[in-house]
Motif scaffolding. Sequence first.
Motif, PDB file in Angstrom:
ATOM      1  N   VAL A  41       1.020  -1.269  -0.038  1.00  0.00           N
ATOM      2  CA  VAL A  41       0.070  -0.050   0.172  1.00  0.00           C
ATOM      3  C   VAL A  41       0.722   1.208   0.158  1.00  0.00           C
ATOM      4  O   VAL A  41       1.862   1.154   0.375  1.00  0.00           O
ATOM      5  N   ASP A  42       0.283   2.412  -0.200  1.00  0.00           N
ATOM      6  CA  ASP A  42       0.859   3.672  -0.446  1.00  0.00           C
ATOM      7  C   ASP A  42       0.562   4.348   1.009  1.00  0.00           C
ATOM      8  O   ASP A  42      -0.219   3.772   1.625  1.00  0.00           O
ATOM      9  N   LYS A  44      -1.850   6.516   1.782  1.00  0.00           N
ATOM     10  CA  LYS A  44      -3.073   6.520   1.777  1.00  0.00           C
ATOM     11  C   LYS A  44      -3.923   5.123   2.047  1.00  0.00           C
ATOM     12  O   LYS A  44      -4.944   5.260   2.006  1.00  0.00           O
ATOM     13  N   ARG A  45      -3.198   4.163   2.117  1.00  0.00           N
ATOM     14  CA  ARG A  45      -3.593   2.514   2.048  1.00  0.00           C
ATOM     15  C   ARG A  45      -4.404   2.281   1.072  1.00  0.00           C
ATOM     16  O   ARG A  45      -5.157   1.514   1.024  1.00  0.00           O
ATOM     17  N   ARG A  46      -3.905   2.903  -0.175  1.00  0.00           N
ATOM     18  CA  ARG A  46      -4.516   2.393  -1.646  1.00  0.00           C
ATOM     19  C   ARG A  46      -3.325   1.336  -2.044  1.00  0.00           C
ATOM     20  O   ARG A  46      -2.173   1.516  -1.869  1.00  0.00           O
ATOM     21  N   LEU A 109     -11.394  -4.026  -0.102  1.00  0.00           N
ATOM     22  CA  LEU A 109     -11.276  -2.568  -0.261  1.00  0.00           C
ATOM     23  C   LEU A 109     -12.677  -1.935   0.236  1.00  0.00           C
ATOM     24  O   LEU A 109     -13.688  -2.640   0.128  1.00  0.00           O
ATOM     25  N   ASP A 110     -12.481  -0.739   0.815  1.00  0.00           N
ATOM     26  CA  ASP A 110     -13.725   0.044   1.132  1.00  0.00           C
ATOM     27  C   ASP A 110     -14.295   0.189  -0.060  1.00  0.00           C
ATOM     28  O   ASP A 110     -13.881   0.789  -1.074  1.00  0.00           O
ATOM     29  N   ASN A 113     -13.973   4.697  -0.697  1.00  0.00           N
ATOM     30  CA  ASN A 113     -12.907   5.400  -1.078  1.00  0.00           C
ATOM     31  C   ASN A 113     -11.801   4.381  -1.464  1.00  0.00           C
ATOM     32  O   ASN A 113     -10.571   4.778  -1.907  1.00  0.00           O
ATOM     33  N   ARG A 114     -12.012   3.155  -1.443  1.00  0.00           N
ATOM     34  CA  ARG A 114     -10.995   2.152  -2.169  1.00  0.00           C
ATOM     35  C   ARG A 114      -9.725   2.098  -1.437  1.00  0.00           C
ATOM     36  O   ARG A 114      -8.776   1.523  -1.957  1.00  0.00           O
ATOM     37  N   GLN A 115      -9.712   2.177  -0.202  1.00  0.00           N
ATOM     38  CA  GLN A 115      -8.611   1.891   0.840  1.00  0.00           C
ATOM     39  C   GLN A 115      -8.936   0.548   1.256  1.00  0.00           C
ATOM     40  O   GLN A 115      -9.953  -0.096   1.330  1.00  0.00           O
ATOM     41  N   LEU A 116      -7.293   0.079   1.540  1.00  0.00           N
ATOM     42  CA  LEU A 116      -7.381  -1.303   2.131  1.00  0.00           C
ATOM     43  C   LEU A 116      -8.144  -1.545   3.418  1.00  0.00           C
ATOM     44  O   LEU A 116      -7.940  -0.794   4.387  1.00  0.00           O
TER      45      LEU A 116
END
Length: 140
Positions: A41-42, A44-46, A109-110, A113-116
Motif C-alpha cells: 500500500v501507499d 493513503k492505504r491504496r 477494499l472499502d 474510498n477504495r482503501q485497504l
Amino acid sequence: MQSMKVVDFMNRHPAVFTADLPIEVAVERLVQSRQRGGPVVDEKRRVIGFISEQDCLAAMLRDTYHKELSANVGDCMYQGEVLSVFANETITDVAQRMDAKKPKVYPVLDDDNRQLVGVITRTDVLAAIDSYFKDSYRQR
C-alpha cells in the motif's frame, strides 16, 4: 447465502507492506502472520501492488546467490492490476472468482474510498460456506 458478506469473514488486521520495506522484514511478517502474500500500500492505504511468498523466495535466493544487499518489496512485488474485492460483496460472488488460476489472497477494499480494510483468503471463503451449510443442517 447471499446475506454472507466479505466484511463478516475477512481478516481486518492482515500483514501489509510498503514498497520501501526490506524484503527480510516482509518475509518475517509473512511467516508470523501465516499469510501466503499481502497487499503493498501507499501512504493513503491504496493498494499499489502485491508481494507473495514466491516473490520473496526468489528475491532472497537471488540476493544470497549474488551476495548482494537486500532488495525492497518494491523491487520484487507484482505491480500490475491487483485483483481485489469489496467489503460488501457476497461470499458467493468472491467464491466464484477464486478458481485455480486466481490469487489465494485478495485485498479487501472499502466501497467508498477504495482503501485497504483487510484481506480475505480461500480458506476464509471456504470456512464461510462451511458455516452456512452447518447452519442449514442444524435447521433441518
